[in-house]
Design an enzyme around this catalytic site. Structure first.
Site, PDB file in Angstrom:
ATOM      1  N   SER A   1       0.704  -1.322  -0.225  1.00  0.00           N
ATOM      2  CA  SER A   1      -0.072   0.001  -0.202  1.00  0.00           C
ATOM      3  C   SER A   1       0.815   1.106  -0.109  1.00  0.00           C
ATOM      4  CB  SER A   1      -0.959  -0.116   1.247  1.00  0.00           C
ATOM      5  OG  SER A   1      -0.172  -0.150   2.242  1.00  0.00           O
ATOM      6  N   ASN A   7      -1.594  -2.469  13.322  1.00  0.00           N
ATOM      7  CA  ASN A   7      -3.132  -2.431  13.216  1.00  0.00           C
ATOM      8  C   ASN A   7      -3.619  -0.910  13.933  1.00  0.00           C
ATOM      9  OD1 ASN A   7      -3.280  -4.608  12.080  1.00  0.00           O
ATOM     10  ND2 ASN A   7      -4.616  -5.550  13.698  1.00  0.00           N
ATOM     11  N   THR A  31     -37.011  29.057 -10.899  1.00  0.00           N
ATOM     12  CA  THR A  31     -37.251  27.530 -10.810  1.00  0.00           C
ATOM     13  C   THR A  31     -37.499  26.905 -12.172  1.00  0.00           C
ATOM     14  OG1 THR A  31     -39.753  27.937 -10.756  1.00  0.00           O
ATOM     15  CG2 THR A  31     -38.560  28.291  -8.750  1.00  0.00           C
ATOM     16  N   HIS A  32     -37.102  25.581 -12.303  1.00  0.00           N
ATOM     17  CA  HIS A  32     -36.978  24.920 -13.707  1.00  0.00           C
ATOM     18  C   HIS A  32     -36.437  25.789 -14.710  1.00  0.00           C
ATOM     19  CE1 HIS A  32     -39.664  22.043 -11.580  1.00  0.00           C
ATOM     20  NE2 HIS A  32     -40.399  23.074 -11.237  1.00  0.00           N
ATOM     21  N   SER A  87     -11.550  27.578 -27.366  1.00  0.00           N
ATOM     22  CA  SER A  87     -11.692  26.380 -28.624  1.00  0.00           C
ATOM     23  C   SER A  87     -10.715  26.225 -29.539  1.00  0.00           C
ATOM     24  CB  SER A  87     -12.954  26.566 -29.063  1.00  0.00           C
ATOM     25  OG  SER A  87     -13.359  25.595 -30.234  1.00  0.00           O
ATOM     26  N   ASN A 146     -14.565  30.044 -22.889  1.00  0.00           N
ATOM     27  CA  ASN A 146     -15.308  28.971 -22.227  1.00  0.00           C
ATOM     28  C   ASN A 146     -14.768  29.183 -20.602  1.00  0.00           C
ATOM     29  OD1 ASN A 146     -16.541  27.934 -24.336  1.00  0.00           O
ATOM     30  ND2 ASN A 146     -14.758  26.668 -24.701  1.00  0.00           N
TER      31      ASN A 146
END
Length: 283
Positions: free
Chosen positions: A20, A107, A152-153, A274, A282
């Site tokens: 590990s 442990n 909303t929505h 782009s 962007n």
């Protein structure tokens, strides 16, 4: 570690599977802090001498510096961060290094390291959330009278103040801070001294170790202490909700930066372009 009981080396495929150190090496500062506190307890109990404790502390500090400077050689055959550090310490200072593992198992050692790590991360994330809340509050104060559509929505619903929107984000992040604080309470338990599962016949001052490492209390049941990872699950849950709140805020800002909304514009420093459409900006 395989000396004595085993006559043959571990199979290479089994070794790669069980190792590990490729990821748990990140626990090194907490492993070293725990080992230093454990050495102090061993010295207080008369199991190692003051000189041996000094050698252990100096050796651990030197190893820590080597890790930070990228000079430490991690060995996958030693499986994990614990055995890598312990082997390096013993190689550097001799027999005193080998005594460090007295009254300790990997442990309870890994349980300790993980708790120290989570506590540190909670503190860091909590501080960053506070900084974000402060920035949002300052922004709200600068635009107290700005009115914007509430949606909303994705349809315009009611007019709201921009500051009202920003304060809503602060409320959500406040719940995140509270959840992290609550998670810290259950993380803040010292497991060291639990051994592999049933403690140790060598009695060390666990309260002293807890104070040195900044724990508010010690574990009460050794079997539970070495197996408990509830705090880590809680921490991951807290992070998931923090991520959700950050994503919600980010998606709103991205939508508002589109031509359809036109509410905000990202600076060039936080924008990309782009390869096909050079006119694009962007977020």
């Amino acid at each position: 570690m395989r000396k004595g009981r085993f006559n043959k080396p571990m199979a290479e495929v089994a070794q790669r599977y069980s190792a590990s150190v490729s990821f748990d090496w990140r626990l090194y500062p907490y492993d070293i802090a725990g080992s230093s506190a454990h050495a102090a307890a061993l010295a207080a109990a008369g199991i190692i001498s003051a000189d041996e404790r000094d050698k252990i502390d100096n050796g651990l500090r030197a190893i820590e510096r080597d890790i930070e400077n990228g000079k430490f050689k991690w060995d996958e055959s030693l499986e994990d961060v614990h055995m890598n550090i312990e082997a390096a310490l013993t190689k550097r200072i001799g027999a005193a290094g080998a005594k460090l593992h007295t009254a300790r198992s990997r442990n309870d050692q890994v349980a300790l390291d993980l708790r120290l790590y989570v506590k540190a991360e909670i503190a860091e994330i909590g501080a960053r959330l506070r900084s974000l809340q402060t920035a949002l509050l300052n922004l709200a104060g600068q635009h107290v009278d700005v009115v914007m559509p509430g949606y909303t929505h994705l349809q315009r619903a009611q007019p709201i103040f921009f500051s009202h929107y920003l304060l809503a984000q602060i409320e959500a992040f406040e719940r995140d801070v509270e959840r992290l604080r609550d998670c810290r309470t259950r993380t803040d338990v010292l497991p060291l001294g639990s051994g592999a599962l049933a403690g140790s016949t060598i009695v060390l001052d666990r309260q002293s170790i807890a104070r040195q490492l900044g724990f508010s209390r010690v574990s009460q049941n050794s079997l539970d202490a070495v197996g408990d990872r509830d705090f880590a699950c809680e921490f991951l849950f807290c992070l998931a909700i923090v991520g959700m709140h950050l994503s919600r805020l980010s998606e709103d800002l991205i939508a508002w930066s589109t031509s359809e909304f036109g509410f905000i514009e990202f600076s060039d420093a936080f924008s990309t372009g782009s390869s096909l459409m050079p006119q694009k900006k962007n977020p």
